[in-house]
Design a protein around this motif. Sequence first.
Motif, PDB file in Angstrom:
ATOM      1  N   THR A 161      44.514 -42.471  27.708  1.00 40.43           N
ATOM      2  CA  THR A 161      45.458 -41.240  27.201  1.00 40.43           C
ATOM      3  C   THR A 161      45.701 -41.513  25.672  1.00 40.43           C
ATOM      4  N   ASN A 162      45.706 -42.954  25.156  1.00 44.85           N
ATOM      5  CA  ASN A 162      46.401 -43.222  23.859  1.00 44.85           C
ATOM      6  C   ASN A 162      45.194 -43.647  22.816  1.00 44.85           C
ATOM      7  N   GLY A 163      44.089 -43.371  23.121  1.00 48.51           N
ATOM      8  CA  GLY A 163      43.087 -43.816  22.154  1.00 48.51           C
ATOM      9  C   GLY A 163      41.537 -43.571  22.494  1.00 48.51           C
ATOM     10  N   GLY A 164      40.886 -43.447  21.666  1.00 49.12           N
ATOM     11  CA  GLY A 164      39.684 -42.929  21.732  1.00 49.12           C
ATOM     12  C   GLY A 164      38.340 -43.962  22.163  1.00 49.12           C
ATOM     13  N   LEU A 165      38.403 -44.255  23.356  1.00 47.77           N
ATOM     14  CA  LEU A 165      37.533 -45.268  24.067  1.00 47.77           C
ATOM     15  C   LEU A 165      36.974 -44.848  25.178  1.00 47.77           C
ATOM     16  N   ILE A 166      35.903 -45.316  26.008  1.00 51.05           N
ATOM     17  CA  ILE A 166      35.264 -44.840  27.174  1.00 51.05           C
ATOM     18  C   ILE A 166      34.847 -46.360  27.680  1.00 51.05           C
ATOM     19  N   ASN A 167      35.445 -46.402  28.955  1.00 51.97           N
ATOM     20  CA  ASN A 167      35.378 -47.694  29.759  1.00 51.97           C
ATOM     21  C   ASN A 167      33.825 -47.697  30.292  1.00 51.97           C
ATOM     22  N   CYS A 188      40.869 -38.499  34.278  1.00 57.19           N
ATOM     23  CA  CYS A 188      41.519 -37.308  33.708  1.00 57.19           C
ATOM     24  C   CYS A 188      40.993 -37.011  32.239  1.00 57.19           C
ATOM     25  N   GLN A 189      40.661 -37.938  31.432  1.00 57.62           N
ATOM     26  CA  GLN A 189      40.325 -37.536  30.014  1.00 57.62           C
ATOM     27  C   GLN A 189      38.926 -37.660  29.867  1.00 57.62           C
ATOM     28  N   SER A 190      37.880 -37.743  30.865  1.00 59.74           N
ATOM     29  CA  SER A 190      36.388 -37.747  30.340  1.00 59.74           C
ATOM     30  C   SER A 190      35.882 -36.652  30.941  1.00 59.74           C
ATOM     31  N   ILE A 191      36.351 -36.037  32.163  1.00 58.90           N
ATOM     32  CA  ILE A 191      35.572 -34.827  32.864  1.00 58.90           C
ATOM     33  C   ILE A 191      35.759 -33.838  31.922  1.00 58.90           C
ATOM     34  N   GLY A 192      34.779 -33.107  31.529  1.00 56.82           N
ATOM     35  CA  GLY A 192      34.760 -31.896  30.568  1.00 56.82           C
ATOM     36  C   GLY A 192      34.416 -32.264  29.076  1.00 56.82           C
ATOM     37  N   GLN A 193      34.358 -33.587  28.615  1.00 59.73           N
ATOM     38  CA  GLN A 193      34.070 -33.790  27.381  1.00 59.73           C
ATOM     39  C   GLN A 193      32.750 -34.784  27.205  1.00 59.73           C
ATOM     40  N   VAL A 194      32.486 -35.548  28.360  1.00 62.26           N
ATOM     41  CA  VAL A 194      31.338 -36.516  28.508  1.00 62.26           C
ATOM     42  C   VAL A 194      30.728 -36.314  29.861  1.00 62.26           C
ATOM     43  N   ALA A 287      25.576 -30.742  25.548  1.00 65.09           N
ATOM     44  CA  ALA A 287      25.927 -30.015  24.352  1.00 65.09           C
ATOM     45  C   ALA A 287      27.362 -30.305  23.959  1.00 65.09           C
ATOM     46  N   VAL A 288      28.368 -30.016  24.936  1.00 62.89           N
ATOM     47  CA  VAL A 288      29.699 -30.208  24.580  1.00 62.89           C
ATOM     48  C   VAL A 288      29.915 -31.671  24.291  1.00 62.89           C
ATOM     49  N   GLU A 289      29.346 -32.640  24.889  1.00 61.95           N
ATOM     50  CA  GLU A 289      29.579 -34.070  24.638  1.00 61.95           C
ATOM     51  C   GLU A 289      29.047 -34.174  23.210  1.00 61.95           C
ATOM     52  N   GLU A 290      28.070 -33.805  22.726  1.00 63.99           N
ATOM     53  CA  GLU A 290      27.519 -34.033  21.288  1.00 63.99           C
ATOM     54  C   GLU A 290      28.562 -33.314  20.399  1.00 63.99           C
ATOM     55  N   ALA A 291      28.829 -31.987  20.754  1.00 68.37           N
ATOM     56  CA  ALA A 291      30.034 -31.440  19.634  1.00 68.37           C
ATOM     57  C   ALA A 291      31.122 -32.272  19.614  1.00 68.37           C
ATOM     58  N   VAL A 292      31.653 -32.566  20.712  1.00 69.36           N
ATOM     59  CA  VAL A 292      33.072 -33.428  20.712  1.00 69.36           C
ATOM     60  C   VAL A 292      32.812 -34.655  20.136  1.00 69.36           C
ATOM     61  N   ARG A 293      31.826 -35.317  20.321  1.00 74.44           N
ATOM     62  CA  ARG A 293      31.507 -36.551  19.386  1.00 74.44           C
ATOM     63  C   ARG A 293      31.475 -36.313  18.045  1.00 74.44           C
ATOM     64  N   GLY A 315      37.175 -49.511  21.291  1.00 75.34           N
ATOM     65  CA  GLY A 315      35.888 -49.474  22.120  1.00 75.34           C
ATOM     66  C   GLY A 315      34.587 -49.246  21.497  1.00 75.34           C
ATOM     67  N   GLU A 316      33.383 -49.696  22.184  1.00 78.12           N
ATOM     68  CA  GLU A 316      32.231 -49.551  21.786  1.00 78.12           C
ATOM     69  C   GLU A 316      31.659 -48.506  21.947  1.00 78.12           C
ATOM     70  N   ARG A 317      31.950 -47.426  22.931  1.00 78.72           N
ATOM     71  CA  ARG A 317      31.774 -46.132  22.874  1.00 78.72           C
ATOM     72  C   ARG A 317      32.913 -45.209  22.717  1.00 78.72           C
ATOM     73  N   LYS A 318      32.964 -44.301  21.990  1.00 73.13           N
ATOM     74  CA  LYS A 318      34.194 -43.607  21.721  1.00 73.13           C
ATOM     75  C   LYS A 318      34.106 -42.152  22.333  1.00 73.13           C
ATOM     76  N   SER A 319      35.580 -41.732  22.437  1.00 73.41           N
ATOM     77  CA  SER A 319      35.719 -40.441  23.096  1.00 73.41           C
ATOM     78  C   SER A 319      36.329 -39.611  22.158  1.00 73.41           C
ATOM     79  N   GLY A 320      36.663 -38.207  22.467  1.00 67.72           N
ATOM     80  CA  GLY A 320      37.120 -37.236  21.373  1.00 67.72           C
ATOM     81  C   GLY A 320      38.556 -37.586  21.316  1.00 67.72           C
ATOM     82  N   ILE A 321      39.036 -38.369  21.972  1.00 70.75           N
ATOM     83  CA  ILE A 321      40.528 -38.613  21.292  1.00 70.75           C
ATOM     84  C   ILE A 321      40.617 -39.349  20.494  1.00 70.75           C
ATOM     85  N   VAL A 322      41.240 -39.246  19.200  1.00 72.26           N
ATOM     86  CA  VAL A 322      41.516 -39.716  17.880  1.00 72.26           C
ATOM     87  C   VAL A 322      43.057 -40.069  17.691  1.00 72.26           C
TER      88      VAL A 322
END
Length: 389
Positions: A161-167, A188-194, A287-293, A315-322
């Motif tokens: 929740t506190n930063g943009g990485l994906i485990n 919680c923070q990945s479903i819907g964006q990746v 398409a959503v994952e690409e747009a968020v990224r 993180g090596e792979r980033k989420s949509g949280i900045v």
Amino acid sequence: MFDLDRIRRDTPAAASAVFLDSAGSSLPPDPVVETAVAHLRREAVVGGYRAANERMADLAAVKSSIAKLIGAQASDIALSDSATRSWSDFFYSVPLSPGDRILLCEVEYASNAIAALQRAATVGAIVEFVPSDPSGQIDLNALERMLDDRVRIVSLVHAPTNGGLINPAREVAELAHRHGALVLLDACQSIGQVRVDVGELGVDALSATGRKWLRGPRGTGFLYLRPELAASLEPPALDLHSAQWIAKSEFQLAADVTRFEFWECDVAARLALGRAVDYLLDIGIDAVEEAVRERATYLRAQLRGVDGVTVHDLGERKSGIVSFTADGKIPTDVRDALAERGITVTVSHRRSTLVDMNQRGLDAVIRASPHYFVTFEQLDEMVAALRSL
């Protein structure tokens, strides 16, 4: 690609303000709002029971839509009122004995950690934290060293929740399963964006909410359980939906993941959740994952060009949280000043991800989470407002 103009028409508030808090509670599109409101109006005419009976097929379809999104079967899905409820119901159903070990990640969310600590204290189990590697994600080598036959459950936050990485969930599951441990994925923070496919990830359970990147209503969530696992677990609380009263002193649990559901629920919210998932499926998760990224990557780059601003995403792979801070500025003051300019961000406090924030010497970070309906011009507006503070 998707029709951004149509999506923004479905999200009127996206035109009048800069909304960057889909990691908190996103803006539901009009079809989702209309679904909920229409059912509430129907309840006002015929009552809640009859209104629900009229929509039984649609309620069943909610699980089918969720299953399609995550690569599961509808029979693997239990609906709940939140991700926390789903996570806790599964966690408290896993048998634990004195000396058993529970492994958490350093970016564990407070609700999960509190539940783990409480249960460990009650049964005599041990809670341990798997270190993060230099990139910020869970250290797979450290995890492998920590695993043994006493580890019963590994809890992994997919996107903190506190930063943009994906485990790396799949790799964690593969290591844990070698020792017979269960893997509970907080998505919680990945479903819907990746893209999240439970078959590919190999996790045993997954918890998620409707209100964040799925753009559904608050008070909704779901639990996925690996099919063969459901029948071996008994939830900590039951009712006449999760079990049947079959004799004066006897009850029988539901045979499948239904045992993790209660009968009473917000029918309007669940129907709206299904509409939100269908809305996402119509656009396409890739398409959503690409747009968020793209939006998150662009915003990070722009913020790094602002004097006094530090971006804290790892993180090596980033989420949509900045996540970021501004020198000499209290994060909540920055949040409030941006709100006065019609820009919505939020603040992630140390208490939400205590171990990670302590490790990095952070008390709070400002969190911006641009969804696909945000334009790049709006991101420029946010950065310009930040410069003016």
